[in-house]
Design an enzyme around this catalytic site. Sequence first.
Site, PDB file in Angstrom:
ATOM      1  N   PHE A 138       0.832  -1.203   0.000  1.00 43.41           N
ATOM      2  CA  PHE A 138       0.000   0.000   0.000  1.00 43.41           C
ATOM      3  C   PHE A 138       0.869   1.257   0.000  1.00 43.41           C
ATOM      4  O   PHE A 138       0.599   2.210  -0.728  1.00 43.41           O
ATOM      5  CB  PHE A 138      -0.954  -0.031   1.198  1.00 43.41           C
ATOM      6  CG  PHE A 138      -1.977   1.074   1.192  1.00 43.41           C
ATOM      7  CD1 PHE A 138      -2.624   1.432   0.010  1.00 43.41           C
ATOM      8  CD2 PHE A 138      -2.301   1.758   2.355  1.00 43.41           C
ATOM      9  CE1 PHE A 138      -3.567   2.458  -0.005  1.00 43.41           C
ATOM     10  CE2 PHE A 138      -3.242   2.778   2.348  1.00 43.41           C
ATOM     11  CZ  PHE A 138      -3.872   3.130   1.174  1.00 43.41           C
ATOM     12  N   GLY A 167     -10.399   3.445   2.706  1.00 43.87           N
ATOM     13  CA  GLY A 167     -11.232   3.200   1.530  1.00 43.87           C
ATOM     14  C   GLY A 167     -10.807   1.919   0.856  1.00 43.87           C
ATOM     15  O   GLY A 167      -9.835   1.287   1.279  1.00 43.87           O
ATOM     16  N   LYS A 218     -13.051  -3.598   9.497  1.00 44.85           N
ATOM     17  CA  LYS A 218     -13.397  -4.381   8.304  1.00 44.85           C
ATOM     18  C   LYS A 218     -12.457  -5.572   8.137  1.00 44.85           C
ATOM     19  O   LYS A 218     -12.814  -6.588   7.545  1.00 44.85           O
ATOM     20  CB  LYS A 218     -13.409  -3.482   7.057  1.00 44.85           C
ATOM     21  CG  LYS A 218     -12.048  -2.860   6.707  1.00 44.85           C
ATOM     22  CD  LYS A 218     -11.439  -3.457   5.470  1.00 44.85           C
ATOM     23  CE  LYS A 218      -9.937  -3.437   5.503  1.00 44.85           C
ATOM     24  NZ  LYS A 218      -9.243  -2.289   5.087  1.00 44.85           N
TER      25      LYS A 218
END
Lengths: 351, 564
Positions: free
Chosen positions: A19, A152, A207
Amino acid sequence: MISKNTSKKPVGVIGAGSFGTAIANILAEKSDVLLYVRDKEKAKEISSSRISSRQHLEENINITSYIEDIGNQCEVIFPIVPSANFRQMIKSLAPSLRPYHILIHGTKGLDLNIPEGIVLTKENPLSRKHVRTMSEVILEETSVLRVGCLAGPNLAKEIEERQPAATVVASHFEEVIDIGQKLLKNDRFMVYGSNDLIGIEFCGVLKNIIAIGSGAVSGMGLGENTRSLLISRGMVEMIHIGNALGGNTKAFIGLAGVGDLIATCTSKLSRNFTVGFRLAQGESIDQIKASMEEVAEGINTIEIIRELAESLNIRVPITETLHKIIHGKMTVAESHTYFMKFPFRAEIDFI
Amino acid sequence: MKPLIRKRRTKTKYKPILKNANTWPVMQMAKKRKEFVQLVVEESYDNLLNLKRGKSLKEELEMTIFREKQRVKTNPWKVDPVDDYSFWEKMSEDLAQVENLKEADKDIALKNIMVKIVERYSNEIAGHFNPSHYNVTRTLVTIGFGRLLNAVRVKGPWSVFSNQLDLDDKIHITGKVDELRKLAKMGTVVMVPTHYSNLDSVLIGWVIQFLGLPPFIYGAGLNLFNLKIFSYFMNSVGAYKVDRRKKNALYLETLKAYSTIAIREGCHSLFFPGGTRSRSGKIEKVLKLGLLGTAIEAQRQVFQSEDSDQNKVFIVPVAINYHFVLEAPSLINDYLKRKGQQRYYEENDEFTTSYKISKFLVKFFTKGSDISVSIGDALDVLGNNVDSKGNSLDKNGQIIDIKDYFKSNGEITENHQREQEYNRILGKKIVEEFHKHSRVFSSHMVAYVGFRMLGRINKHLDLYGLLRLQDDDLIINYDAFKAQFIVILEALKELNAQKQVGMADHLFSLTVDEIIDHGLKNLGMYHAMLPMVKTKKGDIEVQNMNLLYFYHNKLIGYDLEKYF
């Protein structure tokens, strides 16, 4: 407010995981980037091969393995390292940080902060005061106040393939959101803003738990009906715990909440998904951890959230079940039956 | 035999840090009052034009004028000027005339009306500091209070003229006094005390002069100016007027501009950041950020100015502690009414006549036991700690330049949203400091333990049920009470060792039984009915639950509830 000369100073990125590298590449489209790689050998290797986490680096990305370079040369910094190393990294960065710095982190995990000598007991259980989000770690360790986070559906591989995507920059400061948008936004990458920093951070954190569950669903060979059930129940669980920890429901039903949840729960590219998948296939958690290149934040998060939920008296059946599976107290098959018998009364009871 | 007298403690006497009154910033300001007011008008005018509230200037003016006319009719005060109605009537007419003007002239006409209103507000707000009045007031307060105390402590009619005891024997000033004096020489101090009683303003005024600091300016409710005598005192000590009836944007901006300019120009200021007195008795948790924000804005403006002699603004939280608060019964009743029935709270003014004030002061000083004022650690406007040289320190004790907080791309920029956030952060830090510097007294402890024990015994009741307990249920066994008291005392001592809360000396020097007796004796000692007493059998009996709740609230926020 944002003058045109922002690009004069390079933008800092800390962490060359998948990332971190993807964000560095996006930033490099508009600004010079200074990428910090902790390991000197690895830094040399990346510098010469121009490849980091299997991604090609843009030309205007420079590599450094001296953390103070980041503080001294950059004004806007994106720290993207695993939560377990986050506090240590921020501590080493702190001496070169000044109050004018802006930090937008992209780490989706929690930091446990139990003071030395304190033993957690039933009377003094793990509570919110022992748990920090990454923005709270930054505020605790540095003099920087202008802090934000990135969240996101940002699967690094798809970003690398230049597919359309979006992210949320959350901060209490409009200024931070504006700068985040200005630096990251391009014709295939949208950037939304939110001022619910804590809520958005918890979206990213929670999440990961559900993604492990979703991996397990696939690993068991179950279909999409089951997955949808898990995702929507997972959403409810996220909101309950998120509200109790200081986030608003609004954050959870946006891109950083439901959007990210769907992406991580349905993509085989996600590390947390892989953990669940392999658990269902019968591997033990230690085997999985040992063979993974990057940390799956969800494992750590399950431990923390389970204990927190207990002291806060909140029902978190998915987290609870996954915790049992990880610790060998329940098989994946058993969890399946357990789940179908769980007495949920109302589908949605939080709006 | 001569009457026995207590040996006087030798206390530090503080010399004034600025000997020449002409060098007091507040004096400078008073001398240039006209220019100052003009500056307030100009800056509030600019601010208002930049203020975007989703309303046009015309709508803003319409609303302001409408509300002001309503106020004059429905809620007039003695202190209001005679031409109050005619002025607003005139503004109303002027505004109506604007419609008839040419498009090009409308804007100018509207701005003219705004200037007139802002001018009126500025003149009303600005104080009339007068050094000779200030000296008279100061002497009266010091001597008057001192004598009142003497009259009680040293018996005999002549004791009023005795010098055996001073006010400072009764009021304990603890904390960072020397730092405060040093910082007041270096920069501008904004003092932010907790607020429990009407006496606080007078008390803090006394503390300021006792510590040798030049006068501070502070906002005083316009209602206090209704009384001639109060008006004289207030004006003379540098108070500016705050009218809580006026809540329109024009007024609030003028008020903020006044405060910002005063701080920027180096006037030490004082706000009660909780707004009004704490009605629940709890340490303030939610602060009114409006005036606090002016300190941040003033600091940024100082940095923006080219003046090389730059003033730093220091925020000094102060915790005031009493064994009892005279107005407690009415405060807690207001609080409970408001909480319980969601009723709008009407400002209830206990200070309506000079007689009431004098009675209040006499009773307070003659009946009141110890009062403590703890001067907290100084902060900068971002809430960072400040060393005695005025440097801001980061979490690791390194010196930081707070100019950097106002910079984007290397330049100091004006960003209101950013400053609002800083304000929130500062507010949070002040609340933390209040908790740290608040001093626990025996009376707070007995109230806390008593109330919580009744809560534990009557677990099934909510707060209102608890407050309505019948007499039979209001007795607590002494041994059980003492056992619980020890637990809380130990917990507090641990917090005290971690510098999380202050504790009065008597909590260390007396035995547990003595502390409990001391607490019971001092808890609400003035009130018609003592909140809690010992029965003949030696058990604890609660006589007034509401008051007990009020005093118990002082210890909320330290996570002590878990021991019950």
